[in-house]
Write an enzyme that holds these catalytic residues in place. Structure first.
Site, mmCIF file in Angstrom:
data_model
loop_
_atom_site.group_PDB
_atom_site.id
_atom_site.type_symbol
_atom_site.label_atom_id
_atom_site.label_comp_id
_atom_site.label_asym_id
_atom_site.label_seq_id
_atom_site.Cartn_x
_atom_site.Cartn_y
_atom_site.Cartn_z
ATOM 1 N N LYS A 1 -22.137 20.414 3.576
ATOM 2 C CA LYS A 1 -22.498 20.435 2.525
ATOM 3 C C LYS A 1 -23.235 21.929 2.209
ATOM 4 O O LYS A 1 -24.296 21.956 2.460
ATOM 5 C CB LYS A 1 -23.523 19.368 2.043
ATOM 6 C CG LYS A 1 -23.853 19.263 0.671
ATOM 7 C CD LYS A 1 -24.616 18.092 0.271
ATOM 8 C CE LYS A 1 -24.427 17.429 -1.306
ATOM 9 N NZ LYS A 1 -25.162 16.363 -1.448
ATOM 10 N N TRP B 1 -19.020 19.846 -0.967
ATOM 11 C CA TRP B 1 -18.694 19.582 0.535
ATOM 12 C C TRP B 1 -17.443 20.384 0.928
ATOM 13 O O TRP B 1 -16.398 20.813 0.054
ATOM 14 C CB TRP B 1 -18.233 17.989 0.445
ATOM 15 C CG TRP B 1 -19.142 17.074 0.046
ATOM 16 C CD1 TRP B 1 -19.563 16.471 -0.878
ATOM 17 C CD2 TRP B 1 -20.247 16.643 0.992
ATOM 18 N NE1 TRP B 1 -20.365 15.274 -1.003
ATOM 19 C CE2 TRP B 1 -21.172 15.750 0.332
ATOM 20 C CE3 TRP B 1 -20.435 16.953 2.327
ATOM 21 C CZ2 TRP B 1 -22.102 15.227 1.069
ATOM 22 C CZ3 TRP B 1 -21.703 16.572 3.013
ATOM 23 C CH2 TRP B 1 -22.340 15.594 2.253
ATOM 24 N N THR C 1 -17.988 1.425 22.537
ATOM 25 C CA THR C 1 -17.920 2.619 21.627
ATOM 26 C C THR C 1 -18.370 3.874 22.468
ATOM 27 O O THR C 1 -19.108 3.499 23.509
ATOM 28 C CB THR C 1 -18.523 2.555 20.552
ATOM 29 O OG1 THR C 1 -20.093 2.346 20.627
ATOM 30 C CG2 THR C 1 -18.256 1.170 19.542
ATOM 31 N N GLU D 1 -13.444 -0.364 17.161
ATOM 32 C CA GLU D 1 -13.765 -1.506 16.296
ATOM 33 C C GLU D 1 -12.535 -1.969 15.663
ATOM 34 O O GLU D 1 -12.355 -2.927 15.164
ATOM 35 C CB GLU D 1 -14.903 -1.010 15.155
ATOM 36 C CG GLU D 1 -16.271 -0.862 15.805
ATOM 37 C CD GLU D 1 -16.517 0.434 16.283
ATOM 38 O OE1 GLU D 1 -17.772 0.823 16.149
ATOM 39 O OE2 GLU D 1 -15.523 1.252 16.588
#
Length: 543
Positions: A440, A445, A185, A330
């Site tokens: 936020k 949001w 990753t 992944e």
């Protein structure tokens, strides 16, 4: 009772054997580091992969030993992929754009025994050589070079190694669940983690990639994987192309817009794959050069949300279908692909265009769900509106990170992606944001992706990123980082006004910061972590 059918393990070696047997004369075209063009074929790729496999056999490596590559998209790199995995070893692709400390960490963590690299990375390898003592063989993917041999005495050269070897090689007989390749990753939140793919998962992923509802690849296609082979195996396209006998055009290190336009036009590329930052450069170059990109039928966009304005430009100006896709290391990486269904033909153009903005729906082999909490198990509605933590499971999804005993999954067997999204009843998924990139503000949001999509549509803007900046009253507020186009004259107020009537007023960014460049990571993604470090306190400075 079992069925009365043959069983043959799903192995990567079967892909190159198929390409050699039925598509031996199909072209593989590549751009070398020096700008010259080399043309070869699937037949030559297969023969040289067997030659290199014969060489690897002389090293007496143990089954599943790791052989690392640091290389661009080119024919020698492709040959090593099939040679390594087909020999029962593990092909470990490494991103050369990482910091030297990360490179050493990854090579040591994987316990690589052999390191293969392009000539352009000789100095990079020399700089970390003392910190990777377990590597026994260093192989330069090129012909003999006396200057390199002088500064790197124990180096070997690929062309010299394969020249005396036989074209005959019996691929290893393996369990299809054997490990085939290793990718790490990006390591944006700590040290990179290894994801170990199997032969079975890779072949199944290749099948799914070729489907009409996915990348729609066939022997009629000429495919340009702009996404590097060191980034999630170029999204699996070198395997998928071998499966169907598609021609490959490999760009080497030349990923600038002008080079890509010339490759597309000169070699009649039909399908190209890459991240949005690449396509922005391509569109700018196409306009400058006057190219119509006439051969390009579809471009696949992943790695980040594709701006609506970019999809519109490809469609209306170049008659090219933009296919949104989403995935991660992944997930091998394909998770969802945006192809419309038959019922959507009844929609008008505006409604179809809106649907195209979604990242897409999963192919067979992948399941998605939304949960209330990260790593939670309580599902929320698939109504296209409710936002939740995106989780995934399937035939090519990670179970456990390399070298770790603890599962990477939730208690009921799903992988939590870290993305915040919506899902509808047809499976179309919309990424609202990465969980760490959501803003936020006063308990509400705000999606940075939505704000970016609006700003990038401004004709004077080349690239944007929206970050959360600390605010004394609202906790966080959005700040827009923008790079102007070459002749852009837009002001901060112009850009803020551009949001009016496109989004709720309270979601409009508090500030615009114009920059000469926006930092890009090794996989072509914008480094928002760096931007937050640079500008995360900018609103405090003005209060």
């Amino acid at each position: 009772m079992y069925g009365n059918m043959m069983f043959q393990p799903l192995l990567i070696s079967g892909l190159i054997e198929h390409a050699q047997t039925y598509h031996a004369d199909t072209a593989i075209i590549l751009k070398n580091t020096n700008g010259t063009i080399t043309e070869t074929t699937w037949g030559d790729i297969a023969q040289n992969s067997k030659r290199f496999a014969n060489y690897l056999k002389t090293l007496n490596l143990a089954a599943s030993d790791r052989v690392a590559t640091i290389a661009w998209n080119n024919h020698r790199h492709l040959e090593t992929w099939y040679a390594v995995s087909g020999s029962g070893l593990i092909c470990h692709t490494i991103n050369p754009r990482l910091f030297p400390e990360q490179l050493s960490f990854i090579i040591n963590d994987a316990d690589d025994q052999v390191l293969i690299f392009d000539k352009t990375f000789v100095n990079l390898v020399l700089s970390i050589k003392d910190s990777i003592p377990q590597v026994k063989q260093f192989i330069c993917l090129d012909a003999y070079d006396a200057d390199i041999a002088q500064i790197f005495p124990d180096i070997q050269f690929y062309d010299d190694l394969i020249q005396p070897q036989s074209e005959q090689f019996e691929w290893a007989k393996l369990d299809e669940n054997s490990a085939s390749s290793l990718c790490y990753t990006s390591g944006t939140t700590g040290n990179p983690k290894g994801v170990l793919y199997s032969h079975r998962s890779t072949v199944l992923h290749s099948y799914a990639s070729c489907l009409p509802d996915s990348f729609c690849l066939s022997a009629n296609d000429r495919v340009l994987p702009v996404v590097p082979m060191f980034h999630v195996n170029a999204w699996g396209t070198p395997y998928a192309a071998a499966m169907v006998g598609a021609s490959l055009v490999l760009p080497g290190p030349m990923l600038d817009g002008t080079s890509l336009v010339n490759l597309i036009d000169d070699f009649q590329v039909t399908t190209a794959l890459g991240v949005p930052t690449i396509w922005q450069g391509l569109l700018n170059a196409a306009q400058t050069l006057g190219s119509q990109l006439s051969s390009l039928k579809r471009n696949v966009v992943g790695g980040a949300a594709c701006p609506p304005s970019m999809i519109k430009t490809f469609k209306e100006k170049y008659q090219c279908e933009t296919i949104h896709a989403w995935g991660m290391t992944e997930t091998s990486p394909m998770g969802v692909i945006n192809q419309l269904k038959a019922k959507h033909a009844q929609l008008d153009d505006a409604a179809q265009d809106q649907l195209r903005l979604s990242q897409g729906r999963p192919p067979y082999g992948v399941q998605l769900r939304l949960c209330e909490q990260e790593n939670g198990t309580t599902e929320i509605a698939r109504d296209g509106r409710s936002v939740g933590n995106l989780q995934i499971k399937g035939h090519w999804i990670v179970d456990t990170y390399f070298g770790q005993d603890r599962t990477a999954l939730t208690t009921d067997g799903w992988f939590d992606t870290g993305d915040i999204a919506t899902l509808d009843q047809d499976g179309y998924m919309n990424i609202a944001d990465r969980s760490k990139d959501l803003i936020k503000s006063g308990g509400e949001w705000i999606s940075s992706v939505e704000l970016e999509n609006i700003a990038i549509a401004h004709p004077d803007i080349d690239m944007v990123a929206v970050i959360a900046a600390t605010h004394l009253k609202w906790d966080e507020r959005p700040v827009l980082i923008a790079k102007k186009s070459a002749h852009g004259a837009v002001t901060e107020q112009d850009l803020l006004d551009y949001y009016h009537n496109k989004i709720a007023k309270w979601q409009i960014p508090d500030k615009v910061i114009f920059v000469d460049a926006i930092p890009i990571g090794g996989t072509g993604k914008i480094l928002k972590k760096d931007l937050r470090e640079m500008y995360g306190s900018v609103l405090l400075e003005t209060e």
